[in-house]
Design a protein around this motif. Structure first.
Motif, mmCIF file in Angstrom:
data_model
loop_
_atom_site.group_PDB
_atom_site.id
_atom_site.type_symbol
_atom_site.label_atom_id
_atom_site.label_comp_id
_atom_site.label_asym_id
_atom_site.label_seq_id
_atom_site.Cartn_x
_atom_site.Cartn_y
_atom_site.Cartn_z
ATOM 1 N N TYR A 53 0.833 -1.208 0.000
ATOM 2 C CA TYR A 53 0.000 0.000 0.000
ATOM 3 C C TYR A 53 0.871 1.263 0.000
ATOM 4 O O TYR A 53 0.644 2.190 -0.779
ATOM 5 C CB TYR A 53 -0.926 0.008 1.220
ATOM 6 C CG TYR A 53 -1.893 1.169 1.212
ATOM 7 C CD1 TYR A 53 -3.183 1.004 0.748
ATOM 8 C CD2 TYR A 53 -1.496 2.443 1.633
ATOM 9 C CE1 TYR A 53 -4.071 2.070 0.718
ATOM 10 C CE2 TYR A 53 -2.366 3.510 1.602
ATOM 11 C CZ TYR A 53 -3.656 3.320 1.142
ATOM 12 O OH TYR A 53 -4.519 4.382 1.090
ATOM 13 N N ILE A 54 1.869 1.285 0.866
ATOM 14 C CA ILE A 54 2.733 2.462 0.972
ATOM 15 C C ILE A 54 3.459 2.718 -0.349
ATOM 16 O O ILE A 54 3.571 3.867 -0.811
ATOM 17 C CB ILE A 54 3.742 2.278 2.123
ATOM 18 C CG1 ILE A 54 3.014 2.297 3.471
ATOM 19 C CG2 ILE A 54 4.820 3.356 2.084
ATOM 20 C CD1 ILE A 54 3.896 1.951 4.648
ATOM 21 N N SER A 55 3.964 1.669 -0.979
ATOM 22 C CA SER A 55 4.673 1.825 -2.245
ATOM 23 C C SER A 55 3.769 2.407 -3.324
ATOM 24 O O SER A 55 4.161 3.317 -4.068
ATOM 25 C CB SER A 55 5.230 0.468 -2.702
ATOM 26 O OG SER A 55 5.807 0.563 -3.983
ATOM 27 N N ARG A 56 2.542 1.915 -3.401
ATOM 28 C CA ARG A 56 1.621 2.415 -4.419
ATOM 29 C C ARG A 56 1.193 3.847 -4.124
ATOM 30 O O ARG A 56 1.006 4.657 -5.047
ATOM 31 C CB ARG A 56 0.421 1.479 -4.534
ATOM 32 C CG ARG A 56 0.796 0.137 -5.163
ATOM 33 C CD ARG A 56 -0.363 -0.827 -5.245
ATOM 34 N NE ARG A 56 0.063 -2.062 -5.874
ATOM 35 C CZ ARG A 56 0.067 -2.303 -7.190
ATOM 36 N NH1 ARG A 56 -0.352 -1.345 -8.010
ATOM 37 N NH2 ARG A 56 0.470 -3.448 -7.685
ATOM 38 N N HIS A 57 1.036 4.168 -2.857
ATOM 39 C CA HIS A 57 0.711 5.551 -2.485
ATOM 40 C C HIS A 57 1.844 6.498 -2.899
ATOM 41 O O HIS A 57 1.590 7.564 -3.479
ATOM 42 C CB HIS A 57 0.470 5.642 -0.976
ATOM 43 C CG HIS A 57 0.252 7.042 -0.485
ATOM 44 N ND1 HIS A 57 -0.999 7.614 -0.392
ATOM 45 C CD2 HIS A 57 1.147 7.993 -0.081
ATOM 46 C CE1 HIS A 57 -0.868 8.851 0.054
ATOM 47 N NE2 HIS A 57 0.414 9.107 0.263
ATOM 48 N N ARG A 58 3.082 6.116 -2.610
ATOM 49 C CA ARG A 58 4.222 6.972 -2.948
ATOM 50 C C ARG A 58 4.354 7.149 -4.461
ATOM 51 O O ARG A 58 4.655 8.251 -4.941
ATOM 52 C CB ARG A 58 5.501 6.366 -2.378
ATOM 53 C CG ARG A 58 5.613 6.522 -0.857
ATOM 54 C CD ARG A 58 6.824 5.787 -0.324
ATOM 55 N NE ARG A 58 6.991 6.016 1.113
ATOM 56 C CZ ARG A 58 7.834 5.343 1.876
ATOM 57 N NH1 ARG A 58 8.607 4.394 1.329
ATOM 58 N NH2 ARG A 58 7.923 5.605 3.163
ATOM 59 N N THR A 59 4.120 6.075 -5.206
ATOM 60 C CA THR A 59 4.212 6.168 -6.659
ATOM 61 C C THR A 59 3.144 7.101 -7.210
ATOM 62 O O THR A 59 3.410 7.931 -8.091
ATOM 63 C CB THR A 59 4.092 4.773 -7.290
ATOM 64 O OG1 THR A 59 5.136 3.933 -6.794
ATOM 65 C CG2 THR A 59 4.189 4.845 -8.801
#
Length: 436
Positions: A100-106
């Motif tokens: 989730y965090i990775s997709r949010h940052r992207t």
């Protein structure tokens, strides 16, 4: 309270019920309730203020107390949120929280124009002047595939930017100079499927476990030209032009069996379909599969939504009075981007083609056939006059243009992390929003 009285009435359970009442009076709610609340608050925030707003809503929930903060360690919560907000079914990181965090940052990088730009040379210099051009691009999590006017498909590894291999179709007698031109690619990190204008469909595995094979031999005389091809592991969908009443061919993606032929969408473009075999004309039509077991397709005048499971039944059909820029038509699984002849882009929900928002594409009306567009889960990307511009598609807000001008473009594609565009001069431009 009556609920408390009834809870304590059972024999042998009074002590536990009493403790629960005491905890309830102190404001400590059961974890499943808090988890459900956190999920709903995040979803509501994403629906009202955009996907990036869900993170702040979750942060506020987790700050209430230590018990509520403990919910942040629930993998089930992060899995459900990742699937609902980011439409991601596959875990690529160690945990769903990290996913989730990775997709949010992207997505945040996408909004803030934070990317790494590279170029991939793909055409030998001596072939550029021979008319060889990139016709289709496709992205998976780890790979980029580029299909060309001679039928070849180049496969690149995204992280290393390396060219891995080139697939050449089984050639046969041509019915025109461009009959072997690639008209569509279905790409995963396991399998590559691509089609050519003459109707041939080829299949191979990414890691070389299976040689390239021709899964279907096209029949141009009876079907017309295969002008676009799309799908998933479950469905292959071809859009044809040239023979009335045979616009769509739907195949089972697992068995490769033909399950439906029909449709009149491209009947007015029949003659143009034949011309595609001998000359590079404007795009006739496009088709995209959705996540709802439907597909959406358009020509320069009409757009339709049809059911892949029920014999191509048309769910919705609409004729645009101002026409449609076919090159600026795309779908991300949940929404479609449709740009009319005057450069007004409309984002439509793929349940019923109802409009979610609209925005104006500068210079599109003057450029027309040279305008190309694509869409991912949160952003629309359109290139016109060599400038790549980005809009968010939740409210139609214009964000920025890419720093690089790339000139004329023959194909463009985007997913949640990458944008790739094939420009004249033998170069594929790649923008990576997840590498920072």
């Amino acid at each position: 309270m009556s609920t408390s009285s009834s809870s304590s009435s059972g024999g042998g359970g009074g002590g536990g019920s009493s403790r629960r009442r005491m905890r309830s009076r102190k404001g400590v709610w059961p974890e499943p309730f808090v988890e459900a609340l956190a999920f709903q608050v995040a979803i509501d925030a994403s629906l009202h203020a955009g996907r990036l707003a869900a993170a702040q809503a979750l942060f506020n929930i987790f700050q209430v107390c230590s018990t509520w903060r403990a919910i942040s360690r629930s993998e089930l919560l992060w899995q459900n949120l990742t699937r609902r907000i980011w439409n991601a079914e596959r875990l690529r990181r160690n945990t769903w929280r990290e996913e989730y965090i990775s997709r949010h940052r992207t997505a945040a990088n996408f909004r803030q124009r934070s990317y790494v730009h590279t170029t991939l040379p793909y055409i030998p210099a001596d072939n550029i002047n021979n008319g060889l051009s990139c016709r289709r691009l496709a992205l998976s999590d780890d790979h980029l595939a580029a299909g060309f006017s001679d039928g070849a498909v180049y496969l690149f590894h995204l992280l290393s930017r390396l060219h891995l291999t080139t697939f050449y179709p089984h050639h046969r007698d041509r019915l025109g100079r461009f009959s072997s031109s690639v008209s569509g690619i279905i790409l995963s990190d396991v399998r590559l499927v691509f089609a050519t204008l003459d109707g041939d469909i080829h299949v191979t595995t990414i890691n070389g476990g299976m040689p390239l094979r021709r899964a279907h031999i096209g029949d141009v005389v009876n079907d017309g030209a295969l002008v676009d091809f799309t799908g998933s592991n479950r469905w292959w969908v071809g859009l044809y032009a040239g023979v009335p009443g045979r616009a769509f061919h739907i195949r089972n993606g697992e068995t490769e069996e033909l399950v439906f032929v029909g449709g009149t969408l491209t009947d007015p473009e029949a003659v143009m379909g034949w011309h595609l075999l001998t000359e590079m004309t404007d795009l006739i039509g496009r088709v995209r599969a959705t996540t709802h077991q439907n597909a959406v397709a358009c020509t320069s005048s009409r757009v339709i939504l049809f059911d892949l499971q029920n014999q191509g039944v048309v769910v919705h059909e609409e004729e645009l009075r101002r026409g449609i820029m076919v090159g600026c038509f795309d779908a991300n699984g949940e929404a479609a981007l449709i740009t009319d002849g005057r450069g007004t882009a409309s984002v439509r929900r793929l349940v019923d083609l109802a409009e979610a928002c609209r925005f104006r594409v500068r210079g599109a009306a003057q450029q027309r056939g040279r305008v190309l567009g694509c869409v991912n889960g949160g952003y629309g990307v359109i290139i016109s006059g060599g400038v790549v511009r980005v809009w968010e598609i939740e409210r139609g807000e214009y964000l920025y243009s890419f720093r690089e001008r790339i000139g004329d473009c023959s194909a463009i594609v985007a997913d949640e992390r990458y944008v790739a565009a094939a420009a004249d001069g033998g170069i594929i431009h790649l923008w990576d929003f997840g590498g920072q």
